[in-house]
Design an enzyme around this catalytic site. Sequence first.
Site, PDB file in Angstrom:
ATOM      1  N   ASN A 197      -1.457  -0.795  -4.986  1.00  0.00           N
ATOM      2  CA  ASN A 197      -2.396  -0.689  -3.869  1.00  0.00           C
ATOM      3  C   ASN A 197      -2.226   0.702  -3.268  1.00  0.00           C
ATOM      4  O   ASN A 197      -1.127   1.079  -2.871  1.00  0.00           O
ATOM      5  CB  ASN A 197      -2.065  -1.798  -2.858  1.00  0.00           C
ATOM      6  CG  ASN A 197      -3.002  -1.849  -1.674  1.00  0.00           C
ATOM      7  OD1 ASN A 197      -2.823  -1.121  -0.702  1.00  0.00           O
ATOM      8  ND2 ASN A 197      -3.986  -2.711  -1.724  1.00  0.00           N
TER       9      ASN A 197
ATOM     10  N   ASN B 227      -9.583  -8.285   2.782  1.00  0.00           N
ATOM     11  CA  ASN B 227      -8.444  -7.838   3.573  1.00  0.00           C
ATOM     12  C   ASN B 227      -8.421  -8.642   4.876  1.00  0.00           C
ATOM     13  O   ASN B 227      -9.206  -9.565   5.057  1.00  0.00           O
ATOM     14  CB  ASN B 227      -8.550  -6.335   3.849  1.00  0.00           C
ATOM     15  CG  ASN B 227      -7.170  -5.693   3.984  1.00  0.00           C
ATOM     16  OD1 ASN B 227      -6.286  -6.230   4.651  1.00  0.00           O
ATOM     17  ND2 ASN B 227      -6.983  -4.555   3.352  1.00  0.00           N
TER      18      ASN B 227
ATOM     19  N   CYS C 277      -7.582  -1.267   5.588  1.00  0.00           N
ATOM     20  CA  CYS C 277      -6.477  -1.643   6.471  1.00  0.00           C
ATOM     21  C   CYS C 277      -6.891  -1.403   7.917  1.00  0.00           C
ATOM     22  O   CYS C 277      -7.226  -0.283   8.298  1.00  0.00           O
ATOM     23  CB  CYS C 277      -5.217  -0.848   6.176  1.00  0.00           C
ATOM     24  SG  CYS C 277      -3.877  -1.359   7.267  1.00  0.00           S
TER      25      CYS C 277
ATOM     26  N   GLY D 201      -4.075 -15.642   6.639  1.00  0.00           N
ATOM     27  CA  GLY D 201      -3.565 -17.008   6.542  1.00  0.00           C
ATOM     28  C   GLY D 201      -4.697 -18.022   6.481  1.00  0.00           C
ATOM     29  O   GLY D 201      -5.880 -17.661   6.500  1.00  0.00           O
TER      30      GLY D 201
ATOM     31  N   GLY E 194      -7.474 -14.876   0.855  1.00  0.00           N
ATOM     32  CA  GLY E 194      -7.649 -15.174   2.277  1.00  0.00           C
ATOM     33  C   GLY E 194      -7.234 -16.616   2.497  1.00  0.00           C
ATOM     34  O   GLY E 194      -8.002 -17.535   2.254  1.00  0.00           O
TER      35      GLY E 194
ATOM     36  N   GLY F 235       0.795  -1.223   0.000  1.00  0.00           N
ATOM     37  CA  GLY F 235       0.000   0.000   0.000  1.00  0.00           C
ATOM     38  C   GLY F 235       0.830   1.277   0.000  1.00  0.00           C
ATOM     39  O   GLY F 235       1.789   1.402   0.749  1.00  0.00           O
TER      40      GLY F 235
END
Lengths: 303, 273
Positions: free
Chosen positions: A98, A191, A129, A216, A242, A45
Site C-alpha cells: 500500500n 477505505n 487516507c 468495522g 469494510g 501504507g
Amino acid sequence: MNLSVSIGKLTLQNPVMVASGTFGYGVEYSRLLDLNQLGAVVVKGIRLGPVRGNPTPRTAEVTSGMLNAIGLQGPGVDGFVEKYWPFLKSLRVPSIINIWGTTVEEYAEVARRFDAVGGVGALELNVSCPNIKEGGAQFGTDPKLLARVVAACRKATTLPLITKLSPNVTSVVPYALAAEAEGSDALSITNSFPAMAIDIETRRPKLANVTGGLTGPCIKPIAIKLVWDARRAVKIPIIGMGGIQSAADAIEFFLAGANAVAIGTANFYEPQTALAVIAGIQDYLQCHNITDIRELTGAVRLS
Amino acid sequence: MVEQPVQVISNERDTDAYFRLVLRAPEIARATQPGQFLHLRIPPLRDALLRRPFSIFQANGETVSILYKTIGKGTDMLARMGAGEELSAIGPLGHGFTVPARGGETPLLVAGGYGMAAMYLLAERSPQKGIVFVGGRRRVDILCEAEFRKLGWDVRVATEDGSYGEKGLVTQPLLAEIQNPKSKAESARPAKQIQNPKLFACGPTPMLKAVAKIAEEHKLAAEISMDEHMCCGVGVCLTCVIPVKTASGWEYQRTCTEGPVFDSREVVWEVAK
Ligand SMILES: Cc1cc2nc3c(=O)[nH]c(=O)nc-3n(C[C@H](O)[C@H](O)[C@H](O)COP(=O)(O)OP(=O)(O)OC[C@H]3O[C@@H](n4cnc5c(N)ncnc54)[C@H](O)[C@@H]3O)c2cc1C
Ligand SMILES: Cc1cc2nc3c(=O)[nH]c(=O)nc-3n(C[C@H](O)[C@H](O)[C@H](O)COP(=O)(O)O)c2cc1C
Ligand code: FES
C-alpha cells in the site's frame, strides 16, 4: 472447487486478503496464524521517507466499530525494504504494498522503487487516507487528480495496480471510471469514513487528531453499496472491504460485485478471522453447489 | 505468544471496585515474564469489539491471574463472569521488566493502583528482596500488599487522602528512602542500606514521569511500564505509541511490543502526555 482469482497478472490462491494498516507487515501475526493460507498480505501504507505519525490517542472504540487517526506512521521505502521485505519475500503468498505520497511525482517514485525491489505482488494506491493533511484523501476526492496519480504510477511500474477509493465522495462512479481508464488493474473499496467521537465528561474529542476514519462492522452496509455502485460502472476486479468479520459478510460483498475481499478491523479482535472466512466461503460454495467463487461476483438477484 | 480460549476458574472482588480473575491458561502461564500482559476478548460485549489489555499478576503452573478495576463496559462485564465461562486470551504479550541477576541490583518498586499487579512477578522472581512503594487515592486503592509481604518484601504505603500509610503521593516515601535510607527507623524491620538500588515503576503516567525525574536526579536506572490505550496488542495497528529517543531525535514506538516496559531515560517525557 475453484477459489482462485486474478488481479491483473497476479493470481491469488483464494480471494481473502488482509487490509492495509490492520496487519502490520505480516510478521507480527505470523506467530498466531499461518500467513501462507491467505490470498495475499497487504501491508501498512508506505511513502518515500519515514513518517512519524499522529499524536495519541490514535484510536477509539465506537459502537460496532472504531475510529483511527494513526497518521500513516511508517519506515519509508528503504526502511521497509531493509526491515520487513526479507520476511514478506519468504512467504508463498503475494505481498501487496500500500503506497502513498504528497505529490503525483512521489506516488510514481514510490511505485518505481517497488518495481525495482522485485517479487512484489501488486501495489495498492492509497488515495483515500482521511488522517493526514497532505496527500491521501485529496487525490481520492478529485477525479482529475486521481487520474493523474494512476497514470503516473502506471508509467512507473509494470506491477498490477490497485486503486483504493475514498468513500468520502458523492458518487464513487467517476473515480472508479477514472482509475480504470488510466490503467488501474483493480479497485479496493472502501477505505475508512471520516468520523468523530467526543468524551462527554472531558468534552474532548476521543482522538488527538480530533477526527479520524470509521471502520468495522458498522460501515459494512455502506461499503456494500459502494461496491455495488462501482460494479455497475467498471469491468476491472473489485476488492471489497469494510466491516467483514465472517464468511457471510464476505459473501455479501461478492454478491454485490466484489471479486475478492479484505479483512481489516476484525484482525484486531479476532486474528484468525481471515482463515475462518476462507473456510466459511468453501462451506457456502459446497452447500450451494457452486464450483467457482467467480460465479458469486455480482450475483445479487434483483427481481 | 498464543491465542486461545481460557476458562474462568474464579473471579472475586478484592477491594471496592477491584477484582481478581484467575484463568486456566497453561501455555500462557509457562511463558509469562514479569511485566507482560494479556489481551482479553470479553465475549458478552457484542458491540464493543476490541480486546482489553491487563497485566499478568500471577502465573502459577496452569493458571494466570489478573487484578482489575471496573471502570467501563468491558471491565464491568468481566466482573459479571463466573467460574467455567470462557473468554479468548492472547498472551503473554509485550516486553517486560528485566529481572535483576543474583547479587545484582536491589529493586525499588513504585506502583500506583493496579500497577501493583504488573510488579508482583518481578518481586517473586528477583533474587534480591527490595522495597515496594505503593500509592493510591484511598485505602481501597492499595492492592495485594499482603502478597508482597508474604514474599518477604518491605511495603511502604502512601494514600492521597491519608486513610492508610503516609498521606500524600507515593514518590514522597520513595524520595525519603533514596535521600536518607535510614529514615525507615519507624518501620518494623531494622534499617539497612539498600545495595545497588534500581527503580521499577508501573502506574499512571504522571507518577511514571515523577519516578523518571527522581531516577535522573539521583542517577539511578529506572524501568517504567507505560499505560497507553491499545487496540491490537500485537504491534500491527500503531495505536499504543509513546515518543522514544533515537540517534537523530525521537520516534513513536509501540508500548505493546517494544514496551510496555521502557528504560525511563529513553522516553521523551516532554512529548509524552
Ligand atoms: C499494558 C496495560 C496493562 C494494563 N493492566 C491493567 C491491570 O492490570 N488492571 C486493570 O484494571 N487495568 C489494566 N489496564 C487498563 C485496562 O486495559 C482498561 O482499564 C480497560 O481496557 C478498560 O476497559 P473498559 O471496557 O472497562 O473501559 P471502556 O468502557 O473502554 O472505557 C472506560 C473509560 O476508561 C478509559 N480507559 C480505557 N482504557 C484505559 C487505559 N488503558 N488507561 C486509562 N484509561 C483507560 C476510557 O478512556 C474511558 O474513559 C492495563 C492497560 C494496559 C495498556
Ligand atoms: C488502524 C487502521 C489503519 C489503517 N491504515 C491504512 C493504511 O495505511 N492504508 C490504507 O489504504 N488503509 C488503511 N486502513 C483502512 C483499511 O485498510 C480498510 O480499508 C478499512 O479499515 C475498512 O475495512 P474494515 O472495516 O474491515 O476495517 C486502516 C484502517 C485501520 C483501522
Ligand atoms: S496496540 Fe496495536 S500496535 Fe500496539
